[in-house]
Design a protein around this motif. Structure first.
Motif, PDB file in Angstrom:
ATOM      1  N   ALA A   1      37.516  36.505  37.424  1.00 36.87           N
ATOM      2  CA  ALA A   1      37.932  37.078  36.147  1.00 36.87           C
ATOM      3  C   ALA A   1      36.719  37.357  35.258  1.00 36.87           C
ATOM      4  O   ALA A   1      36.641  38.403  34.598  1.00 36.87           O
ATOM      5  CB  ALA A   1      38.903  36.127  35.442  1.00 36.87           C
TER       6      ALA A   1
ATOM      7  N   GLU B   1      43.206  40.798  43.750  1.00 35.24           N
ATOM      8  CA  GLU B   1      44.206  40.192  42.876  1.00 35.24           C
ATOM      9  C   GLU B   1      45.257  39.418  43.652  1.00 35.24           C
ATOM     10  O   GLU B   1      45.824  38.464  43.146  1.00 35.24           O
ATOM     11  CB  GLU B   1      44.868  41.279  42.026  1.00 35.24           C
TER      12      GLU B   1
ATOM     13  N   LYS C   1      35.350  41.046  34.004  1.00 34.72           N
ATOM     14  CA  LYS C   1      35.104  41.319  32.589  1.00 34.72           C
ATOM     15  C   LYS C   1      33.694  41.849  32.378  1.00 34.72           C
ATOM     16  O   LYS C   1      33.477  42.816  31.636  1.00 34.72           O
ATOM     17  CB  LYS C   1      35.319  40.047  31.772  1.00 34.72           C
TER      18      LYS C   1
END
Length: 305
Positions: A106, A69, A110
Motif C-alpha cells: 500500500a 490486489e 501511494k
C-alpha cells in the motif's frame, strides 16, 4: 517448493516495468510523421504529426498498479517444474506472507502514485479529468497546434515550431515534466556542427527485441522487463521480431532531416544515404517500423561550403 506461475511472473514483470517507468520513461510515439529542417546556418524548423502515448493515463498503468490486489497461491513440482495445486499448508504460508506485506504494498502504491503525479506536472493520472488537463497544458505551450485525446492514454497531436541554432533543442518538452524522454534531440557543437538523434524512433535491437523499447533508455525502457514474460516471434532467417505489448500503440512512421544548400552531412545511418533536394540541399529519410533496430542519427555542418 513454491513458485509463481506464468501468470504471476507476467504480472511481476509488468509491475517491474511499470515501476521503472516512474523514473521518467513514460511517453512513446505511435504512428507519426516528423521532420527537422536546417533552414540556414542559424535557423531550423521542426514538426511532429501523429500519436503520443502516455503510459500513466492508460489501462496498462492501472493494471500494473493493481495487479496484486487479490491473493492467489502458486506452487510447482520440484522435478518437472510444472505448476501444481498447493497443499493447504503451502497456501496458508503464502497467504500469511502476502498479508504481512499488505502495508508495504500500500505504501509503495501511494509512493508510485505521488511519483507519477510529480513527473506529470502535477496532473493526477487517477483523476478522470487527467487527460483533459494534459490537453490544456499542451495547448497553451507554443508549437502544440492540436492535441486530441483518443482514449486510453493515446493522444493525436500536431506540433510545429521554428527556432534559432543558438541553443540545443529537444522534443517533446512539456511544462512541469522532467526532460528525460526525448523523441528527437539536436545538440550544437563547435565548428558549426549539429548532432541530431531520435532515440525514441526505435523499437528493438539485436538479440533482445525488448531491450530497447523506445530507444535504449528511451520511452518504456522499464517495460523491457516484460521481455522475460513475453515471447519473440522467430522469422525464417532466424531473427526475432517483438510481439506488440497490449495497450501500447504500434511504433510506425517517417523521420526526415532536410539541409539547406551548401551544408554538409558528415555522418548518418539511413539505408540509402542523402538525396538531393530540389533547389539545393539534401534530404535524409528513415522509415520507422517495429523492426527498426537503430535510432536515426546524423551529424551536419551548417556553415556553407
Amino acid at each position: 517448493m513454491k513458485m509463481f506461475s506464468g501468470l504471476r511472473l507476467r504480472a511481476a514483470a509488468l509491475l517491474t516495468g511499470f515501476a521503472l517507468t516512474l523514473t521518467g520513461c513514460f511517453m512513446s510515439p505511435g504512428k507519426f510523421t516528423s521532420e527537422l529542417a536546417i533552414t540556414g546556418p542559424d535557423s531550423f524548423t521542426f514538426s511532429y504529426e501523429g500519436e503520443i502515448f502516455f503510459l500513466g493515463l492508460s489501462k496498462l498503468a492501472r493494471l500494473g498498479a493493481g495487479v496484486e490486489e487479490t491473493f492467489a497461491a502458486y506452487c510447482f513440482d520440484d522435478e518437472t517444474y510444472e505448476s501444481r495445486d498447493c497443499t493447504k499448508e503451502e497456501e496458508a504460508e503464502q497467504r500469511t506472507e502476502w498479508e504481512a506485506g499488505a502495508a508495504e504494498r500500500a505504501e509503495k502504491a501511494k509512493k508510485d502514485a505521488e511519483n507519477m503525479k510529480a513527473i506529470m506536472g502535477g496532473i493526477d493520472p487517477s483523476d478522470p479529468k487527467a487527460a483533459e488537463e494534459l490537453v490544456k497544458l499542451l495547448e497553451r505551450q507554443k508549437g502544440w497546434d492540436r492535441v486530441v485525446h483518443k482514449g486510453d492514454g493515446l493522444f493525436e497531436v500536431s506540433y510545429a515550431i521554428s527556432g534559432t541554432l543558438g541553443h540545443d533543442f529537444m522534443f517533446p518538452q512539456i511544462e512541469g515534466f522532467p526532460p528525460v524522454n526525448p523523441f528527437v534531440q539536436m545538440y550544437l557543437r563547435d565548428g558549426s556542427q549539429v548532432r541530431i538523434n531520435a532515440p525514441a524512433f526505435v523499437f528493438q535491437t539485436g538479440d533482445n527485441p525488448f531491450g530497447a523499447l523506445g530507444g535504449g533508455l528511451g520511452p518504456f525502457a522499464g517495460l523491457a522487463a516484460m521481455g522475460a514474460a513475453q515471447e519473440a516471434e522467430e522469422n525464417a532467417d532466424g531473427t526475432k521480431e517483438a510481439e506488440a505489448i497490449p495497450g501500447v500503440p504500434t511504433l510506425e512512421g517517417t523521420f526526415t532531416i532536410r539541409t539547406a544548400a551548401g551544408m554538409r552531412i558528415l555522418a548518418n545511418n539511413t539505408d540509402e544515404g542523402p538525396e538531393a533536394a530540389p533547389g539545393g540541399g539534401e534530404v535524409l529519410r528513415w522509415a520507422i517500423t517495429p523492426r527498426t533496430s537503430q535510432s536515426p542519427t546524423a551529424l551536419i555542418v551548417t556553415a556553407p561550403r
